[in-house]
Design an enzyme around this catalytic site. Structure first.
Site, short mmCIF file in Angstrom:
data_model
loop_
_atom_site.label_atom_id
_atom_site.label_comp_id
_atom_site.label_asym_id
_atom_site.label_seq_id
_atom_site.Cartn_x
_atom_site.Cartn_y
_atom_site.Cartn_z
N GLN A 184 31.43 155.89 32.74
CA GLN A 184 31.12 156.65 31.53
C GLN A 184 29.80 157.40 31.73
OE1 GLN A 184 31.96 154.03 27.82
NE2 GLN A 184 31.80 152.62 29.54
N ASP A 240 25.15 160.43 35.24
CA ASP A 240 23.99 160.59 36.14
C ASP A 240 24.34 160.85 37.60
OD1 ASP A 240 24.70 157.99 37.04
OD2 ASP A 240 23.26 157.02 35.71
N HIS A 294 32.97 160.95 31.14
CA HIS A 294 32.18 161.70 30.17
C HIS A 294 31.43 162.87 30.79
CE1 HIS A 294 32.19 157.89 27.39
NE2 HIS A 294 33.32 158.57 27.34
N CYS A 333 25.33 182.01 31.09
CA CYS A 333 26.31 182.13 32.17
C CYS A 333 25.96 183.34 33.06
CB CYS A 333 27.72 182.30 31.58
SG CYS A 333 28.97 182.48 32.86
N GLY A 382 28.00 146.74 32.48
CA GLY A 382 26.95 147.48 31.80
C GLY A 382 27.43 148.44 30.74
N THR A 383 28.46 148.05 30.02
CA THR A 383 28.89 148.88 28.89
C THR A 383 29.00 148.03 27.63
OG1 THR A 383 30.62 150.32 27.97
CG2 THR A 383 31.35 148.70 29.60
N SER A 384 28.61 148.62 26.49
CA SER A 384 28.72 147.89 25.23
C SER A 384 30.18 147.81 24.78
CB SER A 384 27.86 148.56 24.15
OG SER A 384 28.23 149.92 24.04
N ASN A 442 27.21 141.70 32.19
CA ASN A 442 26.38 142.27 31.13
C ASN A 442 25.43 141.18 30.64
OD1 ASN A 442 25.46 143.47 28.61
ND2 ASN A 442 27.30 144.77 28.67
N PRO A 443 24.16 141.48 30.43
CA PRO A 443 23.26 140.45 29.90
C PRO A 443 23.61 140.03 28.47
CG PRO A 443 22.01 142.43 30.57
CD PRO A 443 23.47 142.76 30.67
C1 BJW Z 1 23.17 146.01 31.20
C2 BJW Z 1 21.92 146.04 31.81
C3 BJW Z 1 21.85 145.66 33.17
C4 BJW Z 1 21.70 146.67 29.75
N1 BJW Z 1 22.96 145.29 33.82
N2 BJW Z 1 24.25 145.64 31.87
C5 BJW Z 1 38.94 154.87 17.73
C6 BJW Z 1 38.32 154.10 16.78
C7 BJW Z 1 37.06 154.45 16.28
C8 BJW Z 1 36.42 155.60 16.73
C9 BJW Z 1 37.05 156.36 17.68
C10 BJW Z 1 38.29 156.01 18.16
N3 BJW Z 1 38.66 156.94 19.10
C11 BJW Z 1 37.68 157.85 19.20
C12 BJW Z 1 36.70 157.53 18.33
C13 BJW Z 1 35.44 158.29 18.14
C14 BJW Z 1 34.43 158.10 19.22
C15 BJW Z 1 34.06 156.61 19.32
O1 BJW Z 1 34.51 155.89 20.17
N4 BJW Z 1 33.16 156.17 18.48
C16 BJW Z 1 32.72 154.77 18.51
C17 BJW Z 1 31.20 154.74 18.65
C18 BJW Z 1 33.24 154.07 17.30
N5 BJW Z 1 34.95 158.56 20.50
C19 BJW Z 1 34.95 159.85 20.80
O2 BJW Z 1 34.57 160.70 20.02
C20 BJW Z 1 35.50 160.24 22.17
N6 BJW Z 1 36.48 161.26 22.01
C21 BJW Z 1 37.73 161.02 21.64
O3 BJW Z 1 38.19 159.91 21.60
O4 BJW Z 1 38.47 162.16 21.30
C22 BJW Z 1 39.63 162.00 20.49
C23 BJW Z 1 39.21 161.55 19.08
C24 BJW Z 1 38.08 162.05 18.48
C25 BJW Z 1 37.69 161.62 17.19
C26 BJW Z 1 38.46 160.66 16.52
C27 BJW Z 1 39.60 160.14 17.15
C28 BJW Z 1 39.98 160.60 18.44
C29 BJW Z 1 34.39 160.82 23.02
C30 BJW Z 1 33.32 159.85 23.33
C31 BJW Z 1 32.19 160.54 24.09
C32 BJW Z 1 30.99 159.66 24.29
N7 BJW Z 1 29.88 160.45 24.68
C33 BJW Z 1 28.63 159.79 25.05
C34 BJW Z 1 27.60 160.89 25.40
C35 BJW Z 1 27.96 161.48 26.79
C36 BJW Z 1 27.02 162.53 27.22
C37 BJW Z 1 25.60 162.06 27.35
O5 BJW Z 1 25.26 161.09 28.04
O6 BJW Z 1 24.75 162.71 26.74
O7 BJW Z 1 28.84 158.94 26.17
S1 BJW Z 1 28.02 158.71 23.79
C38 BJW Z 1 27.43 157.45 24.88
O8 BJW Z 1 28.21 156.25 24.72
C39 BJW Z 1 27.75 157.98 26.28
C40 BJW Z 1 28.21 156.74 26.97
O9 BJW Z 1 28.96 157.08 28.12
C41 BJW Z 1 28.99 156.03 25.91
C42 BJW Z 1 29.16 154.55 26.17
O10 BJW Z 1 27.93 153.90 26.17
P1 BJW Z 1 27.68 152.72 27.21
O11 BJW Z 1 27.74 153.24 28.58
O12 BJW Z 1 28.55 151.59 26.88
O13 BJW Z 1 26.14 152.40 26.94
P2 BJW Z 1 25.48 151.45 25.82
O14 BJW Z 1 24.06 151.84 25.71
O15 BJW Z 1 26.28 151.44 24.59
O16 BJW Z 1 25.59 149.99 26.44
C43 BJW Z 1 24.82 149.61 27.57
C44 BJW Z 1 25.21 148.17 27.94
O17 BJW Z 1 24.54 147.83 29.13
C45 BJW Z 1 24.80 147.14 26.87
O18 BJW Z 1 25.93 146.30 26.59
C46 BJW Z 1 23.71 146.34 27.56
O19 BJW Z 1 23.71 144.95 27.19
C47 BJW Z 1 24.07 146.50 29.01
N8 BJW Z 1 22.95 146.38 29.99
N9 BJW Z 1 20.95 146.41 30.95
C48 BJW Z 1 24.11 145.26 33.21
N10 BJW Z 1 20.62 145.63 33.89
#
Ligand code: BJW
Length: 254
Positions: free
Chosen positions: A103, A106, A121, A150, A190-192, A216-217
């Site tokens: 996801q 980087d 992503h 562009c 490392g994903t929530s 994941n911690p």
């Molecule tokens: C460690 C550590 C160490 C710390 N070692 N671990 C169904 C139900 C409800 C909502 C939706 C649904 N379907 C779609 C949605 C809407 C939405 C969504 O999911 N919302 C939820 C928040 C509820 N999804 C979307 O909009 C997606 N599109 C889509 O589905 O289109 C169709 C649609 C749209 C609308 C409605 C329905 C259908 C698109 C999602 C795009 C996400 N974009 C981002 C930004 C990307 C660009 C950027 O970086 O700027 O992506 S948001 C952000 O979250 C980023 C990440 O890739 C993504 C996930 O985060 P991640 O990687 O899990 O990070 P964290 O910070 O959350 O977690 C870090 C973890 O690491 C933690 O657990 C720590 O404990 C751990 N950790 N140190 C190992 N050393």
């Protein structure tokens, strides 16, 4: 010992596994110094997602959104992959079928040497024309012009990333689901595990019979469904699993 942290059992499984899929999130890059999104130090504590990572935020204020991405590009540019990324790159050569689905935007998996990487992503080093969709790479840090334009048609460029409410690339997502459901083991690192549709991949893998290994911690909504759950930092846990795997391989050869 908590069964979910049963390392000898995991090694036994890995010794008999050919097809592995890894789903990574921001946490794998945390030890490189890249901020995660959620949690105490996360980006969403300081910045509001809806003001920066949505199509409407971009159409209202492209300058602000590009400043935020320029700042993040600067951070990423100054950091390097960590032992977690390097272990996965090593495993890519060890296991016959090994794909990293990330996801993260980087590019650190490729930088560490992983070759089979699906970026769900997008990628922060790519830009896309808002008019014609032309895709281009741009490694400038900091950007000379904000917002960038562009070079082919003069329209506004946008980061080639997936914002909330936007669809993921259909062919990448289809491939991610296919590979997940064919995998024998899926690591979720490392994903929530809250952002869809990425968060559904481990469930489709588990439904098709894969063993789920979470690293994941902190606990996540996936934890209670995982077969193995290692509570700790991936930069430490992955090299530890690798060291045990090598030991077991040497033992079985000798
Ligand atoms: C460690 C550590 C160490 C710390 N070692 N671990 C169904 C139900 C409800 C909502 C939706 C649904 N379907 C779609 C949605 C809407 C939405 C969504 O999911 N919302 C939820 C928040 C509820 N999804 C979307 O909009 C997606 N599109 C889509 O589905 O289109 C169709 C649609 C749209 C609308 C409605 C329905 C259908 C698109 C999602 C795009 C996400 N974009 C981002 C930004 C990307 C660009 C950027 O970086 O700027 O992506 S948001 C952000 O979250 C980023 C990440 O890739 C993504 C996930 O985060 P991640 O990687 O899990 O990070 P964290 O910070 O959350 O977690 C870090 C973890 O690491 C933690 O657990 C720590 O404990 C751990 N950790 N140190 C190992 N050393």
């Amino acid at each position: 010992m908590n069964k979910s942290q049963d390392l000898p059992r995991l090694i036994e499984v890995l010794l008999n596994t050919e097809r592995i899929v890894v789903l990574t999130g921001a946490g794998i890059s945390a030890e490189s110094g890249i901020p995660t999104f959620r949690g105490e130090e996360g980006l969403w504590k300081k910045y509001r997602a809806e003001q920066l990572a949505t199509p409407s935020a971009f159409s209202q204020n492209p300058h602000l959104v590009w400043e935020w991405y320029d700042w993040r590009r600067g951070i990423i540019n100054s950091k390097t992959p960590n032992p977690g990324h390097h272990t996965l790159a090593k495993w890519g050569k060890r296991f016959p079928f090994f794909t990293v689905i990330t996801q993260n935007i980087d590019g650190f998996h490729q930088k560490a040497g992983s070759s089979d990487v699906l970026e769900l992503h997008g990628n922060i080093w790519k830009m896309r024309c808002t008019q014609k969709g032309t895709l281009m790479e741009n490694n400038e840090v900091p950007l000379k012009l904000i917002p960038p334009i562009c070079p082919k048609c003069g329209a506004l460029l946008r980061p080639h990333v997936v914002w909330f409410g936007e669809s993921l690339d259909f062919s990448i997502l289809t491939k991610a689901f296919q590979l997940s459901s064919k995998s024998q083991v899926m690591f979720v690192i490392g994903t929530s595990a809250v952002v869809q549709p990425a968060a559904s991949l481990p469930f489709s893998a588990a439904d098709a019979g894969a063993k789920i290994v979470e690293i994941n911690p902190e606990p996540t909504p996936l934890s209670s469904h995982a077969d193995f759950s290692f509570r700790g930092r991936s930069g430490k846990i992955l090299p530890m699993i690798d060291a045990e795997l090598e030991k077991a391989e040497k033992h079985s050869e000798g």
